[in-house]
Design a protein around this motif. Sequence first.
Motif, PDB file in Angstrom:
ATOM      1  N   GLY A 139      -8.274   6.711 -10.830  1.00 18.76           N
ATOM      2  CA  GLY A 139      -8.145   7.051  -9.415  1.00 18.76           C
ATOM      3  C   GLY A 139      -6.980   7.954  -9.085  1.00 18.76           C
ATOM      4  N   ILE A 140      -6.465   8.674 -10.063  1.00 22.96           N
ATOM      5  CA  ILE A 140      -5.322   9.560  -9.839  1.00 22.96           C
ATOM      6  C   ILE A 140      -5.805  10.862  -9.209  1.00 22.96           C
ATOM      7  CG2 ILE A 140      -3.481  10.880 -10.969  1.00 22.96           C
ATOM      8  CD1 ILE A 140      -3.531   8.722 -13.185  1.00 22.96           C
ATOM      9  N   GLU A 141      -5.159  11.245  -8.132  1.00 15.50           N
ATOM     10  CA  GLU A 141      -5.456  12.536  -7.505  1.00 15.50           C
ATOM     11  C   GLU A 141      -4.605  13.610  -8.183  1.00 15.50           C
ATOM     12  OE1 GLU A 141      -4.889  14.955  -3.266  1.00 15.50           O
ATOM     13  OE2 GLU A 141      -4.637  12.764  -3.329  1.00 15.50           O
ATOM     14  N   VAL A 186      -0.610  10.387  -6.962  1.00 13.92           N
ATOM     15  CA  VAL A 186      -0.887  11.819  -6.894  1.00 13.92           C
ATOM     16  C   VAL A 186      -0.041  12.529  -7.949  1.00 13.92           C
ATOM     17  CG1 VAL A 186      -0.861  13.885  -5.448  1.00 13.92           C
ATOM     18  CG2 VAL A 186      -1.348  11.650  -4.420  1.00 13.92           C
ATOM     19  N   ALA A 244      -0.659   4.014 -12.224  1.00 12.51           N
ATOM     20  CA  ALA A 244      -1.959   3.807 -11.590  1.00 12.51           C
ATOM     21  C   ALA A 244      -2.636   2.557 -12.124  1.00 12.51           C
ATOM     22  CB  ALA A 244      -2.845   5.027 -11.820  1.00 12.51           C
ATOM     23  N   HIS A 286      -3.466  -0.826  -6.319  1.00  9.64           N
ATOM     24  CA  HIS A 286      -3.469  -0.801  -4.851  1.00  9.64           C
ATOM     25  C   HIS A 286      -2.712   0.403  -4.301  1.00  9.64           C
ATOM     26  CE1 HIS A 286       0.178  -2.777  -6.180  1.00  9.64           C
ATOM     27  NE2 HIS A 286       0.735  -2.507  -5.021  1.00  9.64           N
ATOM     28  N   LEU A 287      -2.035   1.152  -5.174  1.00 10.76           N
ATOM     29  CA  LEU A 287      -1.301   2.339  -4.749  1.00 10.76           C
ATOM     30  C   LEU A 287      -2.061   3.605  -5.124  1.00 10.76           C
ATOM     31  CD1 LEU A 287       2.342   1.339  -5.808  1.00 10.76           C
ATOM     32  CD2 LEU A 287       1.264   1.107  -3.554  1.00 10.76           C
ATOM     33  N   HIS A 288      -1.923   4.632  -4.302  1.00  9.54           N
ATOM     34  CA  HIS A 288      -2.566   5.919  -4.557  1.00  9.54           C
ATOM     35  C   HIS A 288      -1.586   6.815  -5.303  1.00  9.54           C
ATOM     36  CE1 HIS A 288      -5.074   9.380  -4.199  1.00  9.54           C
ATOM     37  NE2 HIS A 288      -4.293  10.006  -3.335  1.00  9.54           N
ATOM     38  N   SER A 347       4.691  10.694   0.577  1.00  7.37           N
ATOM     39  CA  SER A 347       5.068   9.953  -0.616  1.00  7.37           C
ATOM     40  C   SER A 347       5.956   8.773  -0.244  1.00  7.37           C
ATOM     41  CB  SER A 347       5.813  10.857  -1.603  1.00  7.37           C
ATOM     42  OG  SER A 347       6.240  10.126  -2.726  1.00  7.37           O
ATOM     43  N   THR A 358       0.872  -1.176   0.000  1.00  8.50           N
ATOM     44  CA  THR A 358       0.000   0.000   0.000  1.00  8.50           C
ATOM     45  C   THR A 358       0.906   1.222   0.000  1.00  8.50           C
ATOM     46  OG1 THR A 358      -0.098   0.106   2.425  1.00  8.50           O
ATOM     47  CG2 THR A 358      -1.824  -1.170   1.302  1.00  8.50           C
ATOM     48  N   THR A 382       1.547   5.676  -1.264  1.00  3.86           N
ATOM     49  CA  THR A 382       1.297   6.788  -2.178  1.00  3.86           C
ATOM     50  C   THR A 382       2.497   7.024  -3.072  1.00  3.86           C
ATOM     51  OG1 THR A 382      -0.174   7.890  -0.593  1.00  3.86           O
ATOM     52  CG2 THR A 382       0.785   9.265  -2.319  1.00  3.86           C
TER      53      THR A 382
END
Length: 383
Positions: free
Chosen positions: A195-197, A168, A159, A164-166, A222, A139, A141
């Motif tokens: 799901g990219i911020e 940004v 992504a 499973h990774l966030h 990060s 998990t 970022t």
Amino acid sequence: MTDILVLGAGYTGTAAAIRAAVRTRRLGGRVTLVNASPRFTERLRLHQTAAGARLADHALEDVVAGTGIEFVLGRVAALDAGRHEVRLEDGRVLGYDKLVYALGTVTDDSVPGVAEHAHTFDDHQRAVRLAERLDALRTGTVVVAGGGLTGIEAATELAEAHPHLHVVLLSRGRPGAMMGERARAYLEAAMERLGIEVRAGVEVTKVLPDAVELAGGELVHSDATLWTTGTKGLPVAAGSGLTLDARGRIVVDSALRSVSHPDVYAVGDAAAVSQRFGVLHGTCQGGIPTGLHAADSLTATLRGRTPKPFRFGYVHQPLSLGRKDAVIQFTRPDDSPRRAFLKGRAAILYKETVSSSPLTTYKLLKRGLVPVALFSLTAGPGA
């Protein structure tokens, strides 16, 4: 004999070396190609390597086989344009009569902490290290700094490969700002789907081991930071005695010769090439055409002829959005967007066609041919 030394065996340098070897063979040309790695690296696909893809491995000696080119494995430490000498890190010194500088650029790491804590796409091994880091995260970022084409391709690729990774994406401006409204809206929808911020209008002032610091002091956590915000010339160029621009690129004339040392030709990202609409920015579109033109200019000079001026116009902005999506913005010669664009499956097919491995191009060059597709990258009379 005329000793022609080509520094750098990326897309542009390899094309220049093969073209020069073929064109100058009967004129006494002897081409030597220098590169720090024995393999040919497809830099356009390093975002795929970072996402864990295993790409084909091509030995440079095999790529240039049959051309008469001598391949030298070594990293360039210094260039003395006045003495016509290149020194490698292991102490070897190579002389030349004509030189083609195709070492490209590296990531601008002037922001504190980038060199120590950020990943880059400067070479294959760095992309592999990022892939290994991401594989180790269950998990976390991933921060991608930079909203240009490289940053967007990297963010979407990572992504998709690591849901499973966030991820940004940090950008000073609006990501994809160079594209038209419809194409940009499509890529924004793709990033949202993955799901990219996206945080636009922010500036990173420092990279830390586990975070990036924004202007104003905010910290963004990060677990892995990828830096794609800009490039600069290598120290080799800075210490060469050649005339450079503010970004460390070699300033060239219309034949792609150094304005201060005409026996040196600069191509690709390493050159500041002026056209009627301005100076070319680093792009794959301009790379191989500059390499071919430099080789042709060099050949014309050896024949006692006046080289033709280099003319170029942009055609498109091809952008992968992971392996299952893409968007292509067609452009005017000055790279401003036209109304036309492609998306989805049509864009994927187009992108894979224009960005396919250059090995086929090199095979044609060995036979003295130029792929028809490359002619579309040179500007016509109205450009």
